[in-house]
Design a protein around this motif. Sequence first.
Motif, PDB file in Angstrom:
ATOM      1  N   PHE A   1       0.830  -1.206   0.000  1.00 14.56           N
ATOM      2  CA  PHE A   1       0.000   0.000   0.000  1.00 14.56           C
ATOM      3  C   PHE A   1       0.867   1.260   0.000  1.00 14.56           C
ATOM      4  CE2 PHE A   1      -2.118   3.162   2.864  1.00 14.56           C
ATOM      5  CZ  PHE A   1      -3.092   3.595   1.980  1.00 14.56           C
ATOM      6  N   LEU A   2       1.869   1.282   0.862  1.00 18.21           N
ATOM      7  CA  LEU A   2       2.706   2.478   0.984  1.00 18.21           C
ATOM      8  C   LEU A   2       3.514   2.740  -0.282  1.00 18.21           C
ATOM      9  CD1 LEU A   2       3.934   2.011   4.661  1.00 18.21           C
ATOM     10  CD2 LEU A   2       2.242   3.656   3.819  1.00 18.21           C
ATOM     11  N   ARG A   3       3.891   1.704  -1.014  1.00 17.32           N
ATOM     12  CA  ARG A   3       4.644   1.889  -2.258  1.00 17.32           C
ATOM     13  C   ARG A   3       3.834   2.647  -3.305  1.00 17.32           C
ATOM     14  NH1 ARG A   3       6.733  -3.201  -0.963  1.00 17.32           N
ATOM     15  NH2 ARG A   3       5.145  -4.284  -2.170  1.00 17.32           N
TER      16      ARG A   3
ATOM     17  N   SER B   1       3.902   8.451  -3.497  1.00 17.85           N
ATOM     18  CA  SER B   1       5.194   9.094  -3.652  1.00 17.85           C
ATOM     19  C   SER B   1       5.149  10.335  -2.758  1.00 17.85           C
ATOM     20  CB  SER B   1       5.405   9.494  -5.113  1.00 17.85           C
ATOM     21  OG  SER B   1       6.591  10.235  -5.240  1.00 17.85           O
ATOM     22  N   VAL B   2       5.688  10.182  -1.562  1.00 15.45           N
ATOM     23  CA  VAL B   2       5.613  11.261  -0.580  1.00 15.45           C
ATOM     24  C   VAL B   2       7.005  11.610  -0.101  1.00 15.45           C
ATOM     25  CG1 VAL B   2       3.279  10.712   0.199  1.00 15.45           C
ATOM     26  CG2 VAL B   2       5.205   9.601   1.280  1.00 15.45           C
ATOM     27  N   ASN B   3       7.112  12.796   0.520  1.00 17.31           N
ATOM     28  CA  ASN B   3       8.405  13.275   1.004  1.00 17.31           C
ATOM     29  C   ASN B   3       8.974  12.353   2.076  1.00 17.31           C
ATOM     30  OD1 ASN B   3       8.069  15.465  -0.665  1.00 17.31           O
ATOM     31  ND2 ASN B   3       7.174  16.745   0.922  1.00 17.31           N
TER      32      ASN B   3
ATOM     33  N   LYS C   1      -7.753  -0.095  -1.328  1.00 17.75           N
ATOM     34  CA  LYS C   1      -8.224   0.288  -2.659  1.00 17.75           C
ATOM     35  C   LYS C   1      -8.949   1.637  -2.604  1.00 17.75           C
ATOM     36  CE  LYS C   1     -10.156  -2.865  -5.255  1.00 17.75           C
ATOM     37  NZ  LYS C   1     -11.123  -3.776  -5.906  1.00 17.75           N
ATOM     38  N   MET C   2      -9.825   1.795  -1.620  1.00 23.21           N
ATOM     39  CA  MET C   2     -10.569   3.048  -1.480  1.00 23.21           C
ATOM     40  C   MET C   2      -9.629   4.210  -1.165  1.00 23.21           C
ATOM     41  SD  MET C   2     -13.925   1.606   0.563  1.00 23.21           S
ATOM     42  CE  MET C   2     -14.839   3.140   0.609  1.00 23.21           C
ATOM     43  N   ALA C   3      -8.635   3.961  -0.320  1.00 28.58           N
ATOM     44  CA  ALA C   3      -7.669   5.009   0.031  1.00 28.58           C
ATOM     45  C   ALA C   3      -6.890   5.447  -1.204  1.00 28.58           C
ATOM     46  CB  ALA C   3      -6.726   4.512   1.118  1.00 28.58           C
ATOM     47  N   LYS C   4      -6.475   4.485  -2.017  1.00 27.23           N
ATOM     48  CA  LYS C   4      -5.734   4.814  -3.240  1.00 27.23           C
ATOM     49  C   LYS C   4      -6.586   5.649  -4.189  1.00 27.23           C
ATOM     50  CE  LYS C   4      -2.764   0.713  -3.215  1.00 27.23           C
ATOM     51  NZ  LYS C   4      -2.473  -0.580  -3.890  1.00 27.23           N
ATOM     52  N   ARG C   5      -7.871   5.441  -4.153  1.00 27.56           N
ATOM     53  CA  ARG C   5      -8.793   6.210  -5.006  1.00 27.56           C
ATOM     54  C   ARG C   5      -9.121   7.579  -4.417  1.00 27.56           C
ATOM     55  NH1 ARG C   5     -13.043   1.423  -6.430  1.00 27.56           N
ATOM     56  NH2 ARG C   5     -11.782   0.378  -7.997  1.00 27.56           N
ATOM     57  N   GLY C   6      -8.604   7.862  -3.222  1.00 30.18           N
ATOM     58  CA  GLY C   6      -8.834   9.166  -2.610  1.00 30.18           C
ATOM     59  C   GLY C   6     -10.158   9.297  -1.898  1.00 30.18           C
TER      60      GLY C   6
ATOM     61  N   ARG D   1       2.721  13.561   3.005  1.00 30.49           N
ATOM     62  CA  ARG D   1       3.034  12.650   4.108  1.00 30.49           C
ATOM     63  C   ARG D   1       2.077  11.473   4.128  1.00 30.49           C
ATOM     64  NH1 ARG D   1      -0.604  14.813   8.770  1.00 30.49           N
ATOM     65  NH2 ARG D   1      -0.069  13.107  10.152  1.00 30.49           N
ATOM     66  N   MET D   2       2.629  10.349   4.460  1.00 31.04           N
ATOM     67  CA  MET D   2       1.831   9.143   4.684  1.00 31.04           C
ATOM     68  C   MET D   2       2.415   8.514   5.930  1.00 31.04           C
ATOM     69  SD  MET D   2      -0.541   7.005   4.148  1.00 31.04           S
ATOM     70  CE  MET D   2      -1.224   7.615   2.632  1.00 31.04           C
ATOM     71  N   ASP D   3       1.616   8.528   6.990  1.00 34.22           N
ATOM     72  CA  ASP D   3       2.099   7.980   8.255  1.00 34.22           C
ATOM     73  C   ASP D   3       0.954   7.321   9.002  1.00 34.22           C
ATOM     74  OD1 ASP D   3       0.638  10.112   9.411  1.00 34.22           O
ATOM     75  OD2 ASP D   3       2.418  11.367   9.550  1.00 34.22           O
ATOM     76  N   GLY D   4       1.260   6.838  10.180  1.00 35.93           N
ATOM     77  CA  GLY D   4       0.276   6.128  10.979  1.00 35.93           C
ATOM     78  C   GLY D   4      -0.958   6.949  11.281  1.00 35.93           C
TER      79      GLY D   4
END
Length: 168
Positions: free
Chosen positions: A46-48, A51-53, A85-90, A98-101
């Motif tokens: 999922f994290l791959r 593309s975040v800082n 899947k839903m998260a990837k679709r926004g 940023r993508m974190d916990g």
Amino acid sequence: MQYWDSINPMNIRDVFNAPQLPVVEIAREIGTIKLQAIMVKWMNSFLRFYSVNGSMDAVQVADTINLILEIYPYYTQYDFKLFFKMAKRGKFGEIYGRMDGEVIINWLKKYDEHRTIAAETETMKYADRFRERYPAEKTEGVTYPEYIAIKQRAADGDKEALRQLTPP
């Protein structure tokens, strides 16, 4: 991972209809450490996508997975697959570098709300199917607002309201 890659829930109904065990049951069968290792693979795939800082390191991923298991032990693999899947679709919001916990946990809260509403809707649809077969008995009851109005009328001296409040 082959099974993970093969499942493809399209909506919450697919999650509910899937023959899956919740993660708490999987942990009982294979052990918590093995489940966490599997979930690290799910999370990393999922994290791959992003593309975040700043990316999450192994400790952050592990902490996030532990929180997820603590908060959502009833989720299945299908839940996580649909969530990702839903998260990837926004569907749960945008990310701004940023993508974190915290982002993931907040998105899971939104997914859980969505899931709860869908479950309530499905339950009501199921109940409605029986309503036609078993109509409610007619009673002479009143709603709470009607009761309050009758009580007020009785307090004002209305004899009919006093009669309605008198037990048989």
